[in-house]
Design a protein around this motif. Structure first.
Motif, short mmCIF file in Angstrom:
data_model
loop_
_atom_site.label_atom_id
_atom_site.label_comp_id
_atom_site.label_asym_id
_atom_site.label_seq_id
_atom_site.Cartn_x
_atom_site.Cartn_y
_atom_site.Cartn_z
N UNK A 1 0.99 -1.22 -0.07
CA UNK A 1 -0.20 0.27 0.33
C UNK A 1 0.62 1.36 0.16
N UNK A 2 1.19 2.09 -0.73
CA UNK A 2 1.27 3.32 -0.79
C UNK A 2 0.54 4.67 -0.81
N UNK A 3 1.12 5.14 -0.05
CA UNK A 3 0.26 7.18 0.63
C UNK A 3 0.73 7.44 -0.76
N UNK A 4 1.56 7.70 -1.14
CA UNK A 4 1.94 8.41 -2.34
C UNK A 4 2.70 7.91 -3.38
N UNK A 5 2.47 7.31 -4.65
CA UNK A 5 2.33 6.45 -5.81
C UNK A 5 3.77 7.18 -6.17
N UNK A 6 3.35 7.95 -6.45
CA UNK A 6 5.34 8.66 -7.79
C UNK A 6 6.06 9.42 -6.68
N UNK A 7 6.53 8.82 -5.33
CA UNK A 7 6.81 9.52 -4.41
C UNK A 7 7.70 7.85 -4.06
N UNK A 8 7.28 6.84 -4.22
CA UNK A 8 7.30 5.76 -3.88
C UNK A 8 7.84 4.79 -3.95
N UNK A 9 7.33 5.57 -5.96
CA UNK A 9 8.40 4.76 -7.07
C UNK A 9 10.01 5.55 -6.95
N UNK A 10 10.03 6.35 -6.74
CA UNK A 10 11.14 7.06 -6.64
C UNK A 10 12.52 6.57 -5.42
#
Length: 423
Positions: free
Chosen positions: A92-101
């Protein structure tokens, strides 16, 4: 008398052995700490080892698995050798764009980069450990007063097939001036948690006072190669009998003039850097209360060797003998210590023929509780009834007796009249 334990006996040095022979018994528990060992090859189910060269860290290859009903990913699961399996889990990701990096779980390189997989488990030589100990002295609200550091370094060769094990210790202690009417060797210390309130709890560390500082009683601990550790020691736990052993290396050349030096070295190794001077009677003993502490009796062995001109009598065994009892209410008994003794046993050491000495430490707890007498019997019920509760039954019984007497009289009269009329 039937609800309280009897008053504990005072233990003196003269009668310590008498109580020990009466109540003592042999019982030991195996040490709980086991040194990790690696085989020369992987076995089925063994974790696969990996090595991070940049940080010099040895770890295991992980395979994420799901946990719980939600099926969320857990990354700490080690992959087993010859254990082929497929796993799936949810992230589960709260912010997918940040987690992607930033999230390593979404970075493919994190699953293979910067580490290598060991073909076989570690099969090299672990050199003697390097240790660093920081000691920080503080004084209440005045903050940190001084900081000292001690090192134990070792020479290592340039061979690639060796590893270094390091240990780091941080020790806080309080130093305060002695106050009038208090034990001279005890000062205020709030860094150690209670070992019971007030009585000791089984498994809690034993509290001792060493040169003005409250510490935990400790005994010898061995390194991975069986040698005696200079800094690492086992903590003595209340009610837990223990037995430890290790090998202490001596100088390659032993001369007769060094006998005293060798004796002091072995005594120091057995008792530790700071010898236990006073032992807390209860688990919540305060350093300012002299009555809550008892002096540890020390019985050294003879320094004279028997029938040996080139021998030195050195201590090889330390027996820590602790007498304790249970006091207080039967509904809430409390364990407290009556006395303790350090009993050393010596053995003749021949010069020029010994390079190592095997040391042994034994800890025994002896229960001296004298239980009170049990109750003599169960209490009887006392029925409280009215004074004349049986009056109706008595009246009925009297009427029945009266009726029976009248009936017998009438029958006798009839018989008499019948006999007269017949004649």
């Amino acid at each position: 008398k039937l609800n309280y334990f009897q008053q504990p006996q005072d233990i003196k040095e003269s009668d310590f052995l008498k109580f020990l022979e009466r109540y003592g018994r042999h019982s030991f528990l195996a040490p709980s700490q086991v040194q990790p060992s690696f085989s020369a090859f992987y076995r089925a189910g063994d974790p696969i080892l990996i090595y991070f060269d940049s940080s010099s860290v040895l770890s295991t290859l992980r395979q994420p698995v799901k946990m719980g009903a939600s099926g969320l990913c857990v990354d700490g699961n080690p992959a087993g050798f010859l254990d082929s399996k497929s796993t799936s889990c949810t992230r589960i990701f709260a912010n997918l764009s940040k987690s992607c990096i930033a999230d390593p779980a979404l970075d493919a390189a994190s699953y293979y980069r910067d580490f290598t997989v060991l073909k076989v488990p570690i099969n090299d030589t672990i050199v003697q450990s390097m240790k660093v100990i920081y000691e920080i002295e503080f004084s209440g609200t005045h903050g940190i007063q001084s900081v000292s550091v001690r090192f134990k370094v070792s020479n290592i060769s340039g061979n690639s097939g060796s590893s270094l094990q390091q240990h780091f210790t941080l020790h806080f202690w309080v130093s305060a001036p002695s106050l009038p009417g208090l034990l001279p060797s005890l000062t205020l210390s709030h860094t150690l948690p209670r070992s019971g309130n007030p009585g000791y709890i089984t498994g809690a560390p034993l509290l001792v006072a060493n040169s003005g500082v409250m510490q935990h009683m400790s005994i010898l601990q061995s390194e991975g190669d069986g040698s005696c550790s200079e800094f690492l020691r086992h903590t003595v736990q209340f009610g837990r009998n223990m037995r430890t052993g290790c090998k202490l290396s001596l100088s390659t050349v032993l001369e007769e003039s060094n006998c005293s030096y060798i004796q002091q070295k072995l005594y120091k190794a057995l008792q530790g850097m700071n010898r236990a001077e006073d032992l807390a009677i209860t688990g919540s003993a305060h350093s300012t209360q002299a009555e809550e502490w008892t002096t540890v009796l020390i019985q050294n062995c003879s320094v004279q060797a028997v029938n040996c001109t080139s021998c030195c009598m050195v201590p090889v065994t330390l027996e820590v003998q602790i007498l304790w009892t249970t006091v207080g209410l039967l509904s809430n008994p409390q364990a407290q210590i009556l006395g303790a003794r350090y009993f050393y046993q010596c053995h003749p050491l021949k010069f020029l023929s010994t390079r190592t000495v095997r040391l042994t430490t034994v800890v025994t707890f002896t229960d001296m509780t004298e239980w009170p007498e049990p109750p003599r019997g169960q209490p009887q019920m006392h029925w409280k009834l009215p004074f004349d509760i049986f009056f109706p039954f008595k009246v009925a019984l009297n009427l029945e007796r009266s009726y029976r007497g009248d009936l017998a009289g009438y029958f006798l009269l009839i018989l008499i009249m019948s006999s007269i009329l017949c004649f």
